[in-house]
Design an enzyme around this catalytic site. Structure first.
Site, mmCIF file in Angstrom:
data_model
loop_
_atom_site.group_PDB
_atom_site.id
_atom_site.type_symbol
_atom_site.label_atom_id
_atom_site.label_comp_id
_atom_site.label_asym_id
_atom_site.label_seq_id
_atom_site.Cartn_x
_atom_site.Cartn_y
_atom_site.Cartn_z
ATOM 1 N N HIS A 1 -51.781 29.306 59.777
ATOM 2 C CA HIS A 1 -51.076 29.099 58.517
ATOM 3 C C HIS A 1 -50.231 30.315 58.118
ATOM 4 O O HIS A 1 -50.723 31.226 57.463
ATOM 5 C CB HIS A 1 -52.135 28.814 57.431
ATOM 6 C CG HIS A 1 -51.584 28.288 56.155
ATOM 7 N ND1 HIS A 1 -52.251 27.330 55.420
ATOM 8 C CD2 HIS A 1 -50.463 28.592 55.456
ATOM 9 C CE1 HIS A 1 -51.549 27.065 54.332
ATOM 10 N NE2 HIS A 1 -50.469 27.817 54.325
ATOM 11 N N ASN B 1 -42.426 24.450 55.169
ATOM 12 C CA ASN B 1 -41.666 24.495 53.897
ATOM 13 C C ASN B 1 -40.508 25.485 53.948
ATOM 14 O O ASN B 1 -40.378 26.378 53.129
ATOM 15 C CB ASN B 1 -42.583 24.775 52.698
ATOM 16 C CG ASN B 1 -43.270 26.135 52.728
ATOM 17 O OD1 ASN B 1 -43.361 26.761 53.781
ATOM 18 N ND2 ASN B 1 -43.737 26.602 51.580
ATOM 19 N N HIS C 1 -56.636 26.644 53.245
ATOM 20 C CA HIS C 1 -56.995 27.671 52.248
ATOM 21 C C HIS C 1 -57.925 27.225 51.116
ATOM 22 O O HIS C 1 -57.531 27.238 49.939
ATOM 23 C CB HIS C 1 -55.736 28.326 51.668
ATOM 24 C CG HIS C 1 -54.619 27.400 51.224
ATOM 25 N ND1 HIS C 1 -54.826 26.328 50.404
ATOM 26 C CD2 HIS C 1 -53.293 27.432 51.486
ATOM 27 C CE1 HIS C 1 -53.666 25.734 50.185
ATOM 28 N NE2 HIS C 1 -52.728 26.385 50.837
ATOM 29 N N ASP D 1 -52.264 32.368 55.438
ATOM 30 C CA ASP D 1 -51.327 31.913 54.405
ATOM 31 C C ASP D 1 -50.321 33.030 54.092
ATOM 32 O O ASP D 1 -49.924 33.222 52.932
ATOM 33 C CB ASP D 1 -52.038 31.447 53.127
ATOM 34 C CG ASP D 1 -51.114 30.593 52.240
ATOM 35 O OD1 ASP D 1 -49.980 30.300 52.662
ATOM 36 O OD2 ASP D 1 -51.528 30.245 51.119
HETATM 37 O O1 DOR Z 1 -49.550 31.227 47.772
HETATM 38 C C1 DOR Z 1 -48.915 30.368 48.359
HETATM 39 N N1 DOR Z 1 -47.685 30.594 48.871
HETATM 40 N N2 DOR Z 1 -49.454 29.149 48.493
HETATM 41 C C2 DOR Z 1 -48.768 28.106 48.995
HETATM 42 O O2 DOR Z 1 -49.304 27.033 49.055
HETATM 43 C C3 DOR Z 1 -47.357 28.250 49.399
HETATM 44 C C4 DOR Z 1 -47.049 29.645 49.746
HETATM 45 C C5 DOR Z 1 -45.582 29.921 49.847
HETATM 46 O O3 DOR Z 1 -44.879 29.178 50.550
HETATM 47 O O4 DOR Z 1 -45.119 30.912 49.276
HETATM 48 ZN ZN ZN Z 2 -50.793 26.039 50.654
#
Ligand code: DOR
Ligand code: ZN
Length: 432
Positions: A62, A96, A234, A307
């Site tokens: 991730h 994303n 997460h 993440d």
């Molecule tokens: O903290 C986060 N940042 N959680 C997410 O789900 C998306 C991510 C981001 O793309 O910045």
């Molecule tokens: Zn997320």
């Protein structure tokens, strides 16, 4: 003549083979040539690894590499370099981006950028819905055909149970994994942090743990209904862990991950209003954090994933409620786990490598990663000093510096990262 590299005197921790002991490992070209006896080769580059742990390269399920679209925050190249510095040889890149990775063309673009960088393997994650809109299914079949193994709308939860049900049916048909960001947006709208004592004291809007738990419950129910492979991203709450524990006990094939920051911090850390602690899902209570640690120890949580979420300085320096959620994590993940879980004796080094390499490699279908370290296997390895104490500070290899660990001392430092037989990190420094 083929190049030889000898890792000499390291403690080899390799859960895939069950090995944990001091033994030499010889690399020839891109593969492991010998383990243990017969490792001497004239002209081999010898790396003195006494005091170091040698393990299969880490695998991140991730990471947000931001390319295409937000190259000011990170690129596939800078993200790959951050990964290598952190001991990773394979990284799943979240969908994303802008444009969203919801079709094979974007997937191929990310792959070719990764190949050009040549610092680690990058596995692009495909979006589940078009444009992450949550309604119309993305080109899942086309992307699965192109070898995508994990699909996710991460950053957002699939709002409709009907759409998720459909996605899980696809997952079953194409033998792929649906990775869900579990968040009921109707409960978390406007939230800046976890809802509780600290959110009231700080005067910030909060989201209760139930915002995650109700989504986890729904997703587990739909995984059961469809037989589709579900992976939960997460997890942040003790209640979510309990739901996963029950689901697994009843035989459901579900996997779950937790981030190093949720294992290290809690909502107490937000007292400084430091936006580097603003993450989604939010840091929850100390009790939640302890439940997450215990769940890594007992295997309820399968994997530790970063993440890694780079953001621009000006965005993170904005007012707390304007600042985007996320912390970078690739360069500190291993040390954060060594410091917060291994040092206090909660998990072993072998469990660490299992949760950060072997298991994520299996979930991702990254067959060349995660061990075992055996002759003929691709040489994707990390050597780290478990005792080294260091201060987390900029500059990072990442293009961003929004780290929740900034200014903290951590124990455990990556010394060498070998990717396909090449030392991409040597003596703690990126080689290209
Ligand atoms: O903290 C986060 N940042 N959680 C997410 O789900 C998306 C991510 C981001 O793309 O910045
Ligand atoms: Zn997320």
């Amino acid at each position: 003549m083929t190049e030889h590299t000898l890792f000499r005197g390291a403690r080899v921790v390799d859960p895939a083979s069950g090995r944990d002991g001091t033994i030499d490992v010889l690399i020839e070209g891109g593969t492991v040539a010998a383990v243990g006896g017969g490792t001497e080769r004239r002209g081999a580059t010898v790396l003195d690894c006494r005091g170091l742990v040698l393990a299969p390269g880490l695998v991140d399920l991730h990471a947000h590499l931001r390319q295409p679209g937000r190259e000011d925050k990170e690129t596939v190249e800078t993200g790959s370099r951050a990964a290598a510095v952190g001991g990773y040889t394979a990284v799943a890149a979240m969908a994303n981006t802008d444009p969203v990775a919801d079709n094979a063309a974007v997937i191929e673009e990310v792959r070719s950028l990764a190949a050009r960088a040549g610092l680690c393997d990058v596995f692009p994650v495909g979006a589940i819905t078009k444009g992450l809109g949550g309604e119309e299914m993305a080109e899942v079949g086309e992307m699965a055909q192109a070898g995508v193994r994990v699909f996710s709308d991460d950053g957002r939860c699939i709002p409709s149970a009907r759409v998720l049900r459909n996605a899980l049916r696809y997952a079953r048909a194409f033998d792929v994994v649906i990775a869900e960001h579990c968040e009921d947006a109707s409960l978390s709208e406007g939230a800046q942090m976890h809802e509780g004592l600290h959110s009231s004291t700080l005067g910030l809007a909060g989201a209760p743990a139930e915002a995650e738990e109700v989504a986890v419950f729904r997703d587990l129910a739909l995984a059961r209904l469809t037989g589709g492979r579900l992976h939960l991203c997460h997890l942040s709450a003790a209640g979510s862990v309990e739901l996963v524990r029950l689901a697994k006990a009843s035989g459901l094939r579900v996997t779950a991950e937790v981030t190093p920051h949720h294992l290290a911090f809690s909502d107490e850390d937000l007292v400084t209003y430091d936006t580097n602690f603003k993450v989604n899902p939010p840091l929850r209570t100390v009790e939640d954090r302890d439940a997450l640690r215990a769940a890594v120890a007992d295997g309820t949580i399968d994997a530790i994933a970063t993440d890694h979420a780079p953001h621009a300085v000006e965005e993170k320096e904005a007012e707390f409620d304007q600042s985007p959620p996320g912390t970078i994590g690739l360069e500190t993940a291993l040390a954060a786990v060594l410091t917060n879980l291994v040092e206090p004796g909660l998990i072993s080094l072998s469990r660490t490598i299992e949760a950060m390499s072997a298991t994520p490699a299996t979930i991702l279908g990254a067959a060349e990663h995660g061990g075992p370290i055996e002759p003929g296997r691709p040489a994707n390895l990390v050597a780290f000093d478990p005792a080294a104490d260091w201060l987390v500070q900029a500059p990072f290899a990442s293009r961003s510096r929004n780290s929740a660990f900034l200014g903290k001392r951590l124990r455990g430092k990556v010394i060498h990262t070998m990717y396909r037989g090449q030392l991409v990190v040597a003596d703690g420094k990126a080689q290209r």
